[in-house]
Write an enzyme that holds these catalytic residues in place. Structure first.
Site, PDB file in Angstrom:
ATOM      1  N   GLU A 614      -5.092 -12.914   7.808  1.00  0.00           N
ATOM      2  CA  GLU A 614      -3.714 -12.474   8.076  1.00  0.00           C
ATOM      3  C   GLU A 614      -3.091 -11.847   6.832  1.00  0.00           C
ATOM      4  O   GLU A 614      -2.350 -10.868   6.921  1.00  0.00           O
ATOM      5  CB  GLU A 614      -2.899 -13.669   8.571  1.00  0.00           C
ATOM      6  N   GLU A 634      -9.026 -19.943  13.505  1.00  0.00           N
ATOM      7  CA  GLU A 634      -8.241 -21.165  13.698  1.00  0.00           C
ATOM      8  C   GLU A 634      -8.688 -21.997  14.893  1.00  0.00           C
ATOM      9  O   GLU A 634      -8.496 -23.222  14.916  1.00  0.00           O
ATOM     10  CB  GLU A 634      -6.753 -20.798  13.844  1.00  0.00           C
TER      11      GLU A 634
END
Length: 819
Positions: A614, A634
């Site tokens: 990210e 994740e």
């Protein structure tokens, strides 16, 4: 790729002796031989965008290029993959010696990589010589044959452009390339080739002398043979030895015998035979230890060649790993570990470590001292004959055999004269492999006075009897902080330049007062709230005083993501509100990066996972090393990307649709959703681009040590081009109808047993975010809106017992929990 280089030709009398600039460009490469090495060298050339034509013999039946075609198809199946993405195999131009020799005239570099047979190589040289371009470099990829003898088959016009080039297997992943000159090789030819191999192929170059097996294999294989002798002497098993000689010893995690299996026992036997055939007791005082070990003979006779034949020193049956028992000539259960006391010893400082091992009474300790002593002894005795300096030996062993330190570095760190004394005592007592004494320079003169072979002035050259600095070519200016050896006094990035701010989490600094560099200092460069504070400070500082900001942390990984461990205490004390605040702050930081008033360039090397991904995708630009592994992972800990990763996927899908004639958003969203829901990670910068984590405008850098140079250059180029951050705008989402379509596919996967119920729940939450939640298809939304959905999903999952089980499992064991 090219280099600028000073012309070595003196100006004619009466003219100014000005230096002129010459360029060497590699526009196309020919690789001769589609065997294991040749095909993989061709694959790596494709990875770094160098056009390549791969030759082999014409097939006896069917299409003439059949041999090459089979080799190229085989590249797609190899693990680890020699190709960045398998579909790039089609970029390798196929050719055979009967029909296509004229193609050699188009090539600036010809790499011969056929089998290690002198007669075959010489015959091929005679065949290709008339077709080689007059400017082309011709190089033999051989692991040990004499380069000078090989050159004898070449015409006089080609001899000055001929040299040895030794790639290590597998070529994509192994950093070391050895270059070997003949007496006739022009010096600028090696400079040109080193420039291309360094910057174009991303390798670390060491120049070796034309001796059997050159540097790394000469020292490394002699070390493996010595290890096998010591194993037999001390009665240890392969698995115990691999446990001792892997990471605990600062070497490759595969240790000794697993490494042999990976390399191939037939390959190892060939390299041993090269030593046996080209050396004798007069030329190498360790020659008696070069006999092929009985266990290796046995395995070869049984056809057990290591990993390629699925059996060698080890054999895997189902999930069980077995080891070869020479007495039974069969396999028995493996997995035995070394005594823990030696693991503790190996964590001690070098001087204490070697002292403890030398005086150890247990066989495992005596074994460890013996193999280290043998490596020091062998390297010292042979330094003058195989390399120019001790630096070349140490870097070759690091890059070619995965050692944390080369033999001279460890010796020097442990106390040069004390260790030398111990080695000499063992030689005189008959405990060493050879009676050859250590060279006189070990005990007397500059080395003894300096306390080792590496100094800030340079590394020891026993031939010139001087400490010589590293050879510097113009291309090396692109490496601000190259790998160097202990004792060299080379500048370290951790203290280089001018520091503007530094704390336990981040350092903000500059090399040139034009571009600010932010370097994360946390473990695995994990992103904590404190790191986010540092990044926001970096943006403010860069906007005020600099042309751009580069995020570069010196070594691998780029970042493994959010620091979950640091969030747990706040979660336990305050509850989910603490997590929501931390995620909100991370999201603000990502948007601050995206909309910064100066260009932000992420310089990626190694893993950029979860929050690290990210961080990269919210930067203005990315510069990635070839070996960059990028993805939103994740799901593995039962969460969803929570710092803007899903928002990025939705926005990129809308942008892709806007650039096409299609008006259905869902097809553009599918790949990004799948990558996040399945935690896909790009296994190279090339595949990461395919997954959408790198853009076509991003730069892939072959050499890891050039990453900072290129990133700073990119930041300056963006600034000079009039950088403006993108304007904030709304973008359409797929809405509830898009979510329903994805949800239907997820139901089928759950009911078919392909995903667990918890995976289904997580994927459903991901689908809800990337489609914009409960809105109509095509509804314009903002990044902040989608980030709110992300944050809500993240916080919901943090409280879920199955997610907590996954998080605790990962933090405890490092392995994902499937529930």
């Amino acid at each position: 790729m090219y280099k600028d280089q000073d012309d070595r030709t003196a100006a004619p009398a009466g003219q100014d002796n000005e230096k002129t600039t010459r360029r060497f460009q590699v526009k196309k490469v020919a690789v001769l031989g589609a065997g294991v090495m040749g095909a993989q060298i061709a694959a790596h050339l494709v990875n770094v965008k160098v056009p390549v034509v791969l030759f082999d013999l014409p097939a006896k039946g069917g299409p003439k290029n059949g041999v090459v075609t089979k080799a190229v198809e085989g590249l797609k199946k190899l693990k680890p993959s020699p190709l960045g993405v398998p579909e790039d195999a089609v970029l390798i131009q196929q050719a055979n010696y009967e029909e296509h020799l004229s193609l050699l005239g188009e090539c600036d570099l010809v790499i011969e990589a056929i089998a290690e047979r002198m007669d075959w190589k010489l015959d091929l040289y005679r065949k290709i010589a008339p077709h080689v371009a007059p400017h082309a470099i011709v190089a033999s990829n051989t692991s040990g044959l004499s380069i000078t003898k090989l050159s004898q088959a070449l015409p006089e016009a080609i001899k000055p452009r001929f040299c040895g080039i030794h790639f290590f297997n597998p070529p994509r992943y192994m950093y070391l390339v050895e270059l070997i000159a003949t007496p006739a090789t022009r010096p600028e030819i090696l400079d040109d080739l080193e420039t291309f191999v360094t910057s174009g192929l991303g390798k670390g170059v060491v120049r070796a002398k034309d001796t059997p097996n050159f540097i790394a294999n000469r020292v490394g294989i002699a070390g493996m043979l010595a290890t096998m002798r010591e194993v037999e002497k001390f009665g240890l098993t392969w698995d115990v030895v691999d446990d001792l000689t892997g990471k605990k010893l600062g070497r490759a995690s595969s240790g000794t015998f697993r490494t042999a299996d990976v390399v191939g026992l037939d390959t190892m036997a060939h390299v041993i035979k090269t030593l046996q055939d080209n050396l004798n007791a007069d030329t190498d005082p360790f020659y008696a230890s070069f006999a092929t070990p009985d266990v290796l003979k046995t395995l070869l006779e049984m056809g057990h060649l290591g990993q390629k034949s699925k059996a060698g020193f080890y054999k895997k049956v189902g999930r069980e790993v077995l080891r070869f028992d020479p007495a039974r000539k069969d396999y028995v259960p493996a997995g035995e570990k070394a005594d823990e006391v030696y693991g503790r010893m190996l964590k001690k400082p070098a001087a204490e470590r070697l002292k403890l091992l030398r005086h150890s009474e247990g066989p495992q300790g005596q074994f460890l001292w013996s193999i280290l002593r043998n490596s020091f002894h062998y390297a010292a005795v042979h330094l003058a004959s195989i390399a120019d300096t001790a630096r070349d030996v140490d870097l070759a062993m690091r890059w070619g055999f995965g050692m944390k330190q080369g033999p001279f570095e460890l010796w020097q760190e442990a106390g040069w004269l004390q260790v030398a004394k111990w080695i000499q005592e063992d030689i005189e007592a008959g405990r060493a492999l050879s009676k050859a004494p250590l060279p006189e320079w070990v005990f007397k003169g500059p080395v003894a006075e300096a306390g080792g072979v590496h100094t800030p002035e340079g590394s020891w050259n026993p031939t010139t009897k001087k400490f010589e600095p590293r050879r510097l070519l113009p291309v090396h200016r692109r490496q601000y902080f190259p790998e160097n050896v202990l004792g060299s006094g080379a500048p370290k990035w951790e203290t280089a330049g001018r520091t503007l701010h530094e704390d336990a989490n981040i350092r903000l600094w500059t090399l040139d007062d034009e571009v600010l560099v932010a370097s994360l200092k946390t473990k695995m460069h994990a992103i904590s709230p404190e790191v986010c504070e540092g990044l926001q400070q970096a943006i403010e500082t860069a906007e005020k005083d600099f042309q751009g900001l580069v995020i570069w942390s010196g070594d691998e990984p780029f970042s493994v993501g959010a620091d979950l461990q640091s969030m747990l205490p706040a979660f336990m004390a305050v509850g989910v509100a603490a997590i929501e605040d931390a995620e909100g702050f991370m999201q603000q930081t990502m948007l601050r990066l995206r909309y910064a008033a100066v260009p932000v360039v992420s310089a990626i090397r190694g893993m950029a996972l979860g929050g690290g991904c990210e961080l990269a995708i919210h930067s203005s630009h990315r510069v990635a090393a070839m070996e960059s592994y990028i993805g939103l992972v994740e799901v593995g800990v039962g969460l969803v990307p929570g710092a803007g990763g899903l928002t990025y996927i939705a926005r990129r899908a809308a942008e892709a649709m806007a650039q096409s004639t299609h008006k259905d958003l869902l097809p553009f969203l599918t790949e990004g959703f799948t990558a996040a829901a399945m935690a896909k990670v790009g296994t190279s910068a090339i595949e990461s681009r395919k997954l959408g984590y790198l853009l076509d405008s991003d730069v892939m850098v072959p050499n890891k040590d050039e990453l900072l140079y290129v990133a700073i250059a990119q930041a300056k180029a963006l600034h000079d081009a009039g950088w403006r951050a993108p304007l904030k705008r709304l973008f359409p989402v797929a809405g509830r109808s898009g979510k329903a379509t994805i949800q239907g596919q997820l139901v089928n996967m759950r009911d078919g047993g392909f995903i667990s119920r918890h995976d289904f729940h997580i994927a459903s939450l991901i689908a809800n975010v990337v489609t914009g939640g409960d809105v109509d298809a095509g509804t314009p939304v903002s990044e902040e809106y989608l980030m709110t959905l992300e944050r809500q999903a993240f916080c919901e999952l943090v409280q879920h017992p199955k997610t907590q089980e996954r998080i605790l499992g990962m933090l405890g064991t490092g392995n994902p929990v499937r529930n």
